[in-house]
Write a protein that holds these residues in place. Sequence first.
Motif, mmCIF file in Angstrom:
data_model
loop_
_atom_site.group_PDB
_atom_site.id
_atom_site.type_symbol
_atom_site.label_atom_id
_atom_site.label_comp_id
_atom_site.label_asym_id
_atom_site.label_seq_id
_atom_site.Cartn_x
_atom_site.Cartn_y
_atom_site.Cartn_z
ATOM 1 N N ASP A 118 0.802 -1.230 0.000
ATOM 2 C CA ASP A 118 0.000 0.000 0.000
ATOM 3 C C ASP A 118 0.834 1.278 0.000
ATOM 4 O O ASP A 118 0.487 2.223 -0.721
ATOM 5 C CB ASP A 118 -0.975 -0.003 1.180
ATOM 6 N N PRO A 119 1.929 1.387 0.786
ATOM 7 C CA PRO A 119 2.711 2.632 0.737
ATOM 8 C C PRO A 119 3.267 2.930 -0.663
ATOM 9 O O PRO A 119 3.353 4.087 -1.065
ATOM 10 C CB PRO A 119 3.848 2.392 1.740
ATOM 11 N N VAL A 120 3.611 1.883 -1.408
ATOM 12 C CA VAL A 120 4.133 2.079 -2.758
ATOM 13 C C VAL A 120 3.006 2.541 -3.681
ATOM 14 O O VAL A 120 3.187 3.461 -4.487
ATOM 15 C CB VAL A 120 4.793 0.783 -3.285
ATOM 16 N N LEU A 121 1.835 1.922 -3.544
ATOM 17 C CA LEU A 121 0.679 2.348 -4.339
ATOM 18 C C LEU A 121 0.279 3.783 -4.014
ATOM 19 O O LEU A 121 -0.030 4.571 -4.917
ATOM 20 C CB LEU A 121 -0.501 1.408 -4.098
ATOM 21 N N ASP A 122 0.295 4.131 -2.741
ATOM 22 C CA ASP A 122 -0.049 5.501 -2.342
ATOM 23 C C ASP A 122 0.928 6.508 -2.933
ATOM 24 O O ASP A 122 0.535 7.581 -3.386
ATOM 25 C CB ASP A 122 -0.080 5.624 -0.819
ATOM 26 N N ALA A 123 2.202 6.166 -2.935
ATOM 27 C CA ALA A 123 3.204 7.059 -3.518
ATOM 28 C C ALA A 123 2.967 7.214 -5.016
ATOM 29 O O ALA A 123 3.060 8.317 -5.562
ATOM 30 C CB ALA A 123 4.607 6.520 -3.247
ATOM 31 N N ALA A 124 2.643 6.126 -5.696
ATOM 32 C CA ALA A 124 2.405 6.184 -7.142
ATOM 33 C C ALA A 124 1.130 6.953 -7.459
ATOM 34 O O ALA A 124 1.039 7.583 -8.518
ATOM 35 C CB ALA A 124 2.334 4.774 -7.711
ATOM 36 N N ARG A 125 0.155 6.941 -6.574
ATOM 37 C CA ARG A 125 -1.074 7.704 -6.797
ATOM 38 C C ARG A 125 -0.798 9.207 -6.793
ATOM 39 O O ARG A 125 -1.578 9.989 -7.327
ATOM 40 C CB ARG A 125 -2.114 7.365 -5.740
ATOM 41 N N GLY A 126 0.314 9.606 -6.204
ATOM 42 C CA GLY A 126 0.694 11.015 -6.179
ATOM 43 C C GLY A 126 1.377 11.486 -7.457
ATOM 44 O O GLY A 126 1.742 12.649 -7.572
ATOM 45 N N LEU A 127 1.551 10.585 -8.422
ATOM 46 C CA LEU A 127 2.160 10.977 -9.694
ATOM 47 C C LEU A 127 1.225 11.907 -10.460
ATOM 48 O O LEU A 127 0.009 11.711 -10.458
ATOM 49 C CB LEU A 127 2.446 9.733 -10.555
ATOM 50 N N PRO A 128 1.775 12.892 -11.157
ATOM 51 C CA PRO A 128 0.924 13.785 -11.955
ATOM 52 C C PRO A 128 0.379 13.076 -13.195
ATOM 53 O O PRO A 128 1.026 12.196 -13.761
ATOM 54 C CB PRO A 128 1.866 14.930 -12.339
ATOM 55 N N ASP A 129 -0.817 13.455 -13.612
ATOM 56 C CA ASP A 129 -1.416 12.905 -14.836
ATOM 57 C C ASP A 129 -0.749 13.525 -16.056
ATOM 58 O O ASP A 129 -0.259 14.651 -16.009
ATOM 59 C CB ASP A 129 -2.923 13.223 -14.883
ATOM 60 N N GLY A 130 -0.742 12.772 -17.149
ATOM 61 C CA GLY A 130 -0.263 13.308 -18.414
ATOM 62 C C GLY A 130 1.231 13.255 -18.616
ATOM 63 O O GLY A 130 1.735 13.768 -19.608
ATOM 64 N N SER A 131 1.967 12.658 -17.705
ATOM 65 C CA SER A 131 3.418 12.535 -17.865
ATOM 66 C C SER A 131 3.778 11.108 -18.223
ATOM 67 O O SER A 131 3.067 10.167 -17.881
ATOM 68 C CB SER A 131 4.145 12.927 -16.578
#
Length: 137
Positions: free
Chosen positions: A104-117
């Motif tokens: 979950d911590p890895v998924l949460d960090a990845a959810r913070g990635l900006p869209d469109g990059s």
Amino acid sequence: MERGSNQVGPRKDDEMKHELEGYLRSGQHTHVEEGNDPEPPADDDLRVGPGGPVPPPGGAREQARAAEDTESLRLELARHLERTVFPADRQTVLDTLQAHHAPDPVLDAARGLPDGSSYANVTELVDAIERGPSQAQ
């Protein structure tokens, strides 16, 4: 005089005491051969004090912790993302992490990635996560 189970006599006892006297007084190794001395610590060895590992000099404990967290995130992402995924966008990274049952911590960090990059490798992913969505490229 009763010597009990001692295998050597008083003469040998005195001789052995005399041989060890220099070592006991100096507190250092008395061997001439270098191979008998313990190896000195390397420059990159972790220093350990009485209370545990010693933080880097200069009070940079927070920087060391941040670098450790970054490296931990990089390793977790690399473990759950294969090279064939890249180049990848945010949704591809999330889908792949979920398919590989990433923590979950890895998924949460990845959810913070900006869209469109788009990201070419794990290093770019970690850099984007550290910058946060407000500082997207």
